[in-house]
Scaffold this active site. Structure first.
Site, mmCIF file in Angstrom:
data_model
loop_
_atom_site.group_PDB
_atom_site.id
_atom_site.type_symbol
_atom_site.label_atom_id
_atom_site.label_comp_id
_atom_site.label_asym_id
_atom_site.label_seq_id
_atom_site.Cartn_x
_atom_site.Cartn_y
_atom_site.Cartn_z
ATOM 1 N N LEU A 120 25.141 -11.654 -9.753
ATOM 2 C CA LEU A 120 24.685 -11.680 -8.364
ATOM 3 C C LEU A 120 25.223 -10.465 -7.617
ATOM 4 C CD1 LEU A 120 24.978 -15.458 -7.423
ATOM 5 C CD2 LEU A 120 23.136 -14.231 -8.577
ATOM 6 N N GLY A 171 32.578 -16.890 -12.661
ATOM 7 C CA GLY A 171 32.341 -16.222 -11.381
ATOM 8 C C GLY A 171 30.875 -16.292 -11.000
ATOM 9 N N ASP A 172 30.292 -15.111 -10.705
ATOM 10 C CA ASP A 172 28.876 -15.060 -10.333
ATOM 11 C C ASP A 172 28.034 -14.465 -11.457
ATOM 12 O OD1 ASP A 172 30.031 -12.554 -10.077
ATOM 13 O OD2 ASP A 172 28.742 -11.945 -8.419
ATOM 14 N N GLU A 173 28.507 -14.598 -12.689
ATOM 15 C CA GLU A 173 27.807 -14.012 -13.829
ATOM 16 C C GLU A 173 27.207 -15.104 -14.705
ATOM 17 O OE1 GLU A 173 28.739 -10.134 -16.409
ATOM 18 O OE2 GLU A 173 30.096 -11.785 -16.866
#
Length: 411
Positions: free
Chosen positions: A285, A326-328
């Site tokens: 993201l 995380g955002d992965e």
């Protein structure tokens, strides 16, 4: 019910402490506490070897008594394997934790004492036994059953008598004890235990430990089997819950990195051996930290859940999507070519941008960058595939940032 790690620390506990003065001693059953604290010291000395055997890969079901006969417990304990089975590297391979279901059967011990005083009480003791117990003829038909066996199976006494246990046993487990039966009849073993799945009267599939011994006449000819059925469905449900926790991201419900890397290893092995083509995509993201900083971590969590849902809906059922951390995110596309993968990557970027998170006075629309790496017979390793996809993702992120900066620069 308990789940415990390799250091005998509690991961999850339900129920009361056993054998302590205060059954409401919550601290003894708190996460991270030493599992022995949940038991009276005299009982723990007897139970500890069973718990350690689970961490060695063994499954045991045993009734134990305290030294003074004041407490009797039925202990059902076994390992929880993260990949379902050992990988040939030893008993401990793949074991995430141990799981135990413990039932206080002190009342049964008291009933046994009554039976020793008078044989006239056998029928009462048989009926009061907390474990499903019955007699089966040599064809496997029930000839006598107690109340606990009826409660476990959901059938009445009349429905079980003269019925073969195999009739309510899962088809895949009907013959899983054939070798032990042969050894028992031949006199090679005195008894055996086996895990079986069966169907109760409601048609539900349940799991049980079946213990079988053989009664012979004065000439050693087989007369009938004594069977005990202990329902372990609750333990199995806990195992599935723990296995899901070990393999899935708690926030989004997607696969986690560990399970995704396992799936990726299998895909790379198929590609190297059979020439299958596939693709891996890494999705990150954009400016996600800013979402957390401006709107708070709850909005950030809502955004991650929304993206996870959007990715899952966009992909095929055969595709694999995971949150790496995380955002992965990561996606594995089996049987994919470069052209089709490029279309999917564009589609994922679009569905992420279409996500909307209402924060009261405004709506947050996340965006994401997608990197792609192909898998074929020339692929070196699953680790290299992820590295290549990660690099492609960062290249896409830089290209997007450059394009936005150019668009914002006055002519």
């Amino acid at each position: 019910m308990l789940a415990f790690d390799g250091e005998l620390r509690l991961i999850l506990a339900a129920g009361e402490t056993l054998g302590r003065e205060t059954a409401s001693d919550v601290a003894a059953c708190a996460e991270g506490a030493f599992v022995g604290e949940a038991f009276a010291e005299s009982l723990w000395k007897l139970i500890e070897p069973l718990f350690r055997s689970a961490l060695e890969g063994e499954t045991r079901s045993r009734e134990i008594w305290s030294a003074d006969d004041s407490r009797s417990l039925m202990v059902d304990v076994g390992p929880l394997r993260v990949d379902g089975q050992a990988d040939g590297k030893g008993k401990r391979a793949g074991i995430a934790c141990g799981v135990a279901v413990i039932v206080d059967v002190t009342a049964r011990r008291a009933a046994d004492g009554v039976a020793r005083q008078s044989d006239d009480h056998f029928e009462q003791v048989f009926e009061r036994a907390p474990i499903g117990t019955g007699l089966m003829d040599l064809d496997g038909r029930w000839t006598l059953v107690n109340r606990a066996l009826c409660e476990i199976t959901g059938y009445t006494r009349e429905e079980l008598i003269d019925r073969r246990f195999a009739e309510i046993t899962h088809a895949d487990d009907v013959e899983n004890d054939a070798a032990q039966y042969a050894q028992l009849l031949a006199g090679a073993i005195p008894a055996f235990q086996v895990e079986k799945r069966y169907f109760n009267a409601a048609g539900e599939t349940l799991s049980a430990i079946l213990s079988i011994s053989l009664v012979r006449d004065a000439r050693s000819a087989p007369l009938h089997f004594i069977a005990q059925l202990q329902d372990i469905s609750e333990r199995k449900r806990m195992e599935e819950h723990l296995r899901h926790m070990a393999d899935h991201d708690h926030l989004t419900g997607l696969r986690n990195r560990r399970l995704f890397e396992h799936d990726l290893r299998l895909q790379v092995a198929r590609a190297q051996r059979y020439g299958e083509r596939a693709a891996v995509m890494v999705v990150d993201l954009d400016a996600f930290k800013a979402i957390n900083d401006v709107h708070g971590h709850k909005v950030g969590d809502d955004a991650l859940r929304a993206v996870a849902t959007a990715l899952t809906r966009r992909l095929r059922e055969t595709d694999v999507v995971a949150r790496l951390g995380g955002d992965e995110f990561a996606v594995l596309l089996p049987h994919a070519d470069e052209q089709g993968t490029a279309l999917v990557a564009d589609g994922l970027a679009r569905v992420i941008a279409e996500c909307s998170i209402d924060v009261g006075d405004t709506v947050v629309h996340p965006s994401g960058s997608v990197g792609v790496a192909m898998i074929d017979e020339q692929t070196v390793s699953p680790e290299q595939v992820l590295v290549d996809a990660d690099r492609a993702m960062y290249a896409a992120k830089r290209a997007r940032a450059t394009a936005r900066a150019a668009a914002a620069t006055p002519a």
